[in-house]
Design a protein around this motif. Sequence first.
Motif, PDB file in Angstrom:
ATOM      1  N   LEU A 205       0.806  -1.218   0.000  1.00 43.75           N
ATOM      2  CA  LEU A 205       0.000   0.000   0.000  1.00 43.75           C
ATOM      3  C   LEU A 205       0.840   1.269   0.000  1.00 43.75           C
ATOM      4  O   LEU A 205       0.338   2.347  -0.322  1.00 43.75           O
ATOM      5  N   LEU A 206       2.128   1.169   0.374  1.00 46.75           N
ATOM      6  CA  LEU A 206       2.973   2.354   0.483  1.00 46.75           C
ATOM      7  C   LEU A 206       4.152   2.261  -0.464  1.00 46.75           C
ATOM      8  O   LEU A 206       4.677   1.167  -0.721  1.00 46.75           O
ATOM      9  N   SER A 207       4.583   3.402  -0.951  1.00 46.32           N
ATOM     10  CA  SER A 207       5.732   3.440  -1.847  1.00 46.32           C
ATOM     11  C   SER A 207       7.016   3.191  -1.063  1.00 46.32           C
ATOM     12  O   SER A 207       7.061   3.410   0.163  1.00 46.32           O
ATOM     13  N   PRO A 208       8.098   2.739  -1.716  1.00 52.59           N
ATOM     14  CA  PRO A 208       9.368   2.540  -1.014  1.00 52.59           C
ATOM     15  C   PRO A 208       9.862   3.797  -0.313  1.00 52.59           C
ATOM     16  O   PRO A 208      10.390   3.740   0.799  1.00 52.59           O
ATOM     17  N   GLY A 209       9.682   4.963  -0.954  1.00 52.81           N
ATOM     18  CA  GLY A 209      10.121   6.204  -0.330  1.00 52.81           C
ATOM     19  C   GLY A 209       9.351   6.510   0.939  1.00 52.81           C
ATOM     20  O   GLY A 209       9.925   6.957   1.940  1.00 52.81           O
ATOM     21  N   ARG A 210       8.039   6.274   0.903  1.00 54.42           N
ATOM     22  CA  ARG A 210       7.221   6.515   2.101  1.00 54.42           C
ATOM     23  C   ARG A 210       7.630   5.561   3.220  1.00 54.42           C
ATOM     24  O   ARG A 210       7.710   5.958   4.391  1.00 54.42           O
ATOM     25  N   LEU A 211       7.909   4.323   2.881  1.00 62.95           N
ATOM     26  CA  LEU A 211       8.346   3.369   3.890  1.00 62.95           C
ATOM     27  C   LEU A 211       9.684   3.784   4.500  1.00 62.95           C
ATOM     28  O   LEU A 211       9.896   3.683   5.712  1.00 62.95           O
ATOM     29  N   ALA A 212      10.586   4.256   3.664  1.00 63.04           N
ATOM     30  CA  ALA A 212      11.895   4.686   4.167  1.00 63.04           C
ATOM     31  C   ALA A 212      11.757   5.894   5.089  1.00 63.04           C
ATOM     32  O   ALA A 212      12.414   5.975   6.131  1.00 63.04           O
ATOM     33  N   ARG A 213      10.914   6.837   4.729  1.00 67.07           N
ATOM     34  CA  ARG A 213      10.714   8.013   5.585  1.00 67.07           C
ATOM     35  C   ARG A 213      10.067   7.621   6.913  1.00 67.07           C
ATOM     36  O   ARG A 213      10.387   8.178   7.963  1.00 67.07           O
ATOM     37  N   THR A 214       9.159   6.646   6.859  1.00 67.71           N
ATOM     38  CA  THR A 214       8.538   6.161   8.097  1.00 67.71           C
ATOM     39  C   THR A 214       9.574   5.505   8.992  1.00 67.71           C
ATOM     40  O   THR A 214       9.605   5.719  10.206  1.00 67.71           O
ATOM     41  N   ALA A 215      10.431   4.675   8.403  1.00 69.16           N
ATOM     42  CA  ALA A 215      11.482   4.015   9.184  1.00 69.16           C
ATOM     43  C   ALA A 215      12.403   5.034   9.835  1.00 69.16           C
ATOM     44  O   ALA A 215      12.916   4.817  10.935  1.00 69.16           O
ATOM     45  N   ALA A 216      12.608   6.165   9.158  1.00 71.05           N
ATOM     46  CA  ALA A 216      13.527   7.175   9.678  1.00 71.05           C
ATOM     47  C   ALA A 216      12.926   7.998  10.805  1.00 71.05           C
ATOM     48  O   ALA A 216      13.650   8.445  11.699  1.00 71.05           O
ATOM     49  N   ARG A 217      11.607   8.183  10.812  1.00 69.60           N
ATOM     50  CA  ARG A 217      11.030   9.107  11.788  1.00 69.60           C
ATOM     51  C   ARG A 217      10.257   8.438  12.911  1.00 69.60           C
ATOM     52  O   ARG A 217      10.079   9.030  13.983  1.00 69.60           O
ATOM     53  N   ASP A 218       9.783   7.193  12.711  1.00 69.25           N
ATOM     54  CA  ASP A 218       8.971   6.557  13.746  1.00 69.25           C
ATOM     55  C   ASP A 218       9.836   6.200  14.948  1.00 69.25           C
ATOM     56  O   ASP A 218      11.017   5.838  14.800  1.00 69.25           O
ATOM     57  N   ASP A 219       9.238   6.278  16.131  1.00 68.22           N
ATOM     58  CA  ASP A 219      10.004   6.027  17.350  1.00 68.22           C
ATOM     59  C   ASP A 219       9.895   4.586  17.839  1.00 68.22           C
ATOM     60  O   ASP A 219      10.451   4.248  18.883  1.00 68.22           O
ATOM     61  N   ASP A 220       9.194   3.737  17.111  1.00 69.58           N
ATOM     62  CA  ASP A 220       9.046   2.339  17.501  1.00 69.58           C
ATOM     63  C   ASP A 220      10.040   1.484  16.723  1.00 69.58           C
ATOM     64  O   ASP A 220      10.065   1.511  15.483  1.00 69.58           O
ATOM     65  N   VAL A 221      10.850   0.689  17.433  1.00 70.76           N
ATOM     66  CA  VAL A 221      11.915  -0.068  16.759  1.00 70.76           C
ATOM     67  C   VAL A 221      11.351  -1.136  15.835  1.00 70.76           C
ATOM     68  O   VAL A 221      11.970  -1.474  14.815  1.00 70.76           O
ATOM     69  N   VAL A 222      10.190  -1.698  16.178  1.00 73.91           N
ATOM     70  CA  VAL A 222       9.591  -2.724  15.312  1.00 73.91           C
ATOM     71  C   VAL A 222       9.190  -2.111  13.978  1.00 73.91           C
ATOM     72  O   VAL A 222       9.442  -2.686  12.909  1.00 73.91           O
ATOM     73  N   ILE A 223       8.567  -0.948  14.024  1.00 77.06           N
ATOM     74  CA  ILE A 223       8.149  -0.280  12.786  1.00 77.06           C
ATOM     75  C   ILE A 223       9.373   0.179  12.002  1.00 77.06           C
ATOM     76  O   ILE A 223       9.396   0.108  10.765  1.00 77.06           O
ATOM     77  N   GLN A 224      10.398   0.648  12.692  1.00 73.97           N
ATOM     78  CA  GLN A 224      11.628   1.049  12.013  1.00 73.97           C
ATOM     79  C   GLN A 224      12.200  -0.108  11.191  1.00 73.97           C
ATOM     80  O   GLN A 224      12.509   0.044  10.006  1.00 73.97           O
ATOM     81  N   THR A 225      12.332  -1.256  11.842  1.00 75.66           N
ATOM     82  CA  THR A 225      12.903  -2.415  11.154  1.00 75.66           C
ATOM     83  C   THR A 225      11.993  -2.894  10.027  1.00 75.66           C
ATOM     84  O   THR A 225      12.455  -3.186   8.911  1.00 75.66           O
ATOM     85  N   LEU A 226      10.693  -2.972  10.319  1.00 77.76           N
ATOM     86  CA  LEU A 226       9.731  -3.464   9.329  1.00 77.76           C
ATOM     87  C   LEU A 226       9.729  -2.587   8.077  1.00 77.76           C
ATOM     88  O   LEU A 226       9.830  -3.098   6.947  1.00 77.76           O
ATOM     89  N   CYS A 227       9.639  -1.277   8.258  1.00 77.29           N
ATOM     90  CA  CYS A 227       9.545  -0.377   7.098  1.00 77.29           C
ATOM     91  C   CYS A 227      10.877  -0.265   6.360  1.00 77.29           C
ATOM     92  O   CYS A 227      10.899  -0.159   5.126  1.00 77.29           O
ATOM     93  N   ALA A 228      11.978  -0.289   7.086  1.00 77.54           N
ATOM     94  CA  ALA A 228      13.287  -0.219   6.422  1.00 77.54           C
ATOM     95  C   ALA A 228      13.500  -1.442   5.538  1.00 77.54           C
ATOM     96  O   ALA A 228      13.918  -1.320   4.381  1.00 77.54           O
TER      97      ALA A 228
END
Length: 476
Positions: A205-228
């Motif tokens: 549902l999300l573009s690679p760029g959006r996922l990368a930006r989410t990984a960079a700004r989210d404060d949850d380590v699970v979401i960081q790893t998942l989106c990266a």
Amino acid sequence: MDEDIRGGEAAVGRLVQGAPLEEALDVADPGAWTALDVGVRAWAWYRPEDLPDRVWVESGGTAGRGVLRFVRRRPGSAPSGSSVEPRLALALCHPDGRTREAALVRAAEYPALLPLVVVRAADWVTPVRERARKLVRECLDPDTAVSLAPLILRVGRRDRGTYSVELLGEVLRQASPRGRVASLFVHPDRRVRRFAYRLACEAGLLSPGRLARTAARDDDVVIQTLCAEASLAAVREAGDYDDVLEPLLAARNPRARSAGVTALRRAGRTERGVEFLGDRSALVRACARYVVRQGGADPLPWYRQRCAEAGDPALPPGAVAGLAECGERGDAALLRPLLAHPVPAVRARAVAGLRALDVTDVERVRPLLDDAAPGVVREVTAALLPSAALLPEAWLTERLAPDRPRHVRVAAFRLLEARGGIVRLRAAVSLLGDPEVKLRTRAARSVQGWYPALVRDDEEGGELLARARRLLASGC
């Protein structure tokens, strides 16, 4: 699961008095529903007559039994229509499985009770569970799924709670528009955010760029790893890393940065790995060294060159730590001058590096126990603990004085404790009346756990223990 039983019982009391659901509990809080479920069972132990029974449920709420005490009316009277919903909520949580099953038949008439149906979908009684699951499947639409997601995921941690979680994912995947899922990305409950991003990654549902930006700004380590990982997997075949690498490499959290640094090899940009050899994160430094080596270079000369500039105020502390991580014992000669570096973080990493290389010079490191930076003193203490017996007792005892900084006093006491025997007991007893609460508490524990290391310790120790008992008895 930990539930607020007292809060649940308070909600039960309000429902017993006929209060509407919105007034009896916080209907937007998933914990309030699970607490209500537990609270009804607790209430049933000492006031079961307040709860509706199966006869009342199956008769449509017009039977006198189980209702008279609730409505406080003359015998034979029926409760008002507004009182059926709170009574039905109690019935859905009733300890008797037959009452819960009967209440589910009527629950479809009251949409506000759907959260309790979700709870019952993980019920331990098979007929109750199956009937509740059927009702959840019939009632769960995209809008309801979004509102109930926190509760479904909370109940989903139970042994039989996976059904509703799988159903939630199924409904949201089919949702149109997909903006409903996007509303969960900013939910305050991190379980909901994790579920939403995991669903988005699986469904693309999300573009690679959006996922990368989410990984960079989210404060949850699970979401960081998942989106990266998802962002890099999405661009791996296409080979276009431009939109993904920069957000990851500029991220504050080390999870995203390390993923971006590792991806430099696949992107064919191994030369950029040098930029991260001095990163503040050990994980990122390790990934950077891997990338540099994959590019045919050796990171060790870079570390040696940077640490040779002992007077450079811009020397990154990560470069000092990196030299210790991949260097040799001979590199201690580069670390020792850094013990006098003006930046506290560099001094701390230099002490830690000498310890990592197993070349700690006690006499050279010992003066740093008086350092103004607590981080430096912590590293010095860790480095000196194995050699605590070589440190003069009087020198350490001086640093227990109340006029010394707190971090210095704590470090000195740790080192005196490490010496053991009568030295440890003397230090602990001297701090039993200390104004610093944490230091005084630690000293009391040390006294209680003391044992003599030598026979002569036992003689002096008896006197000190007697003194300690008097101090502790006086409240010092």
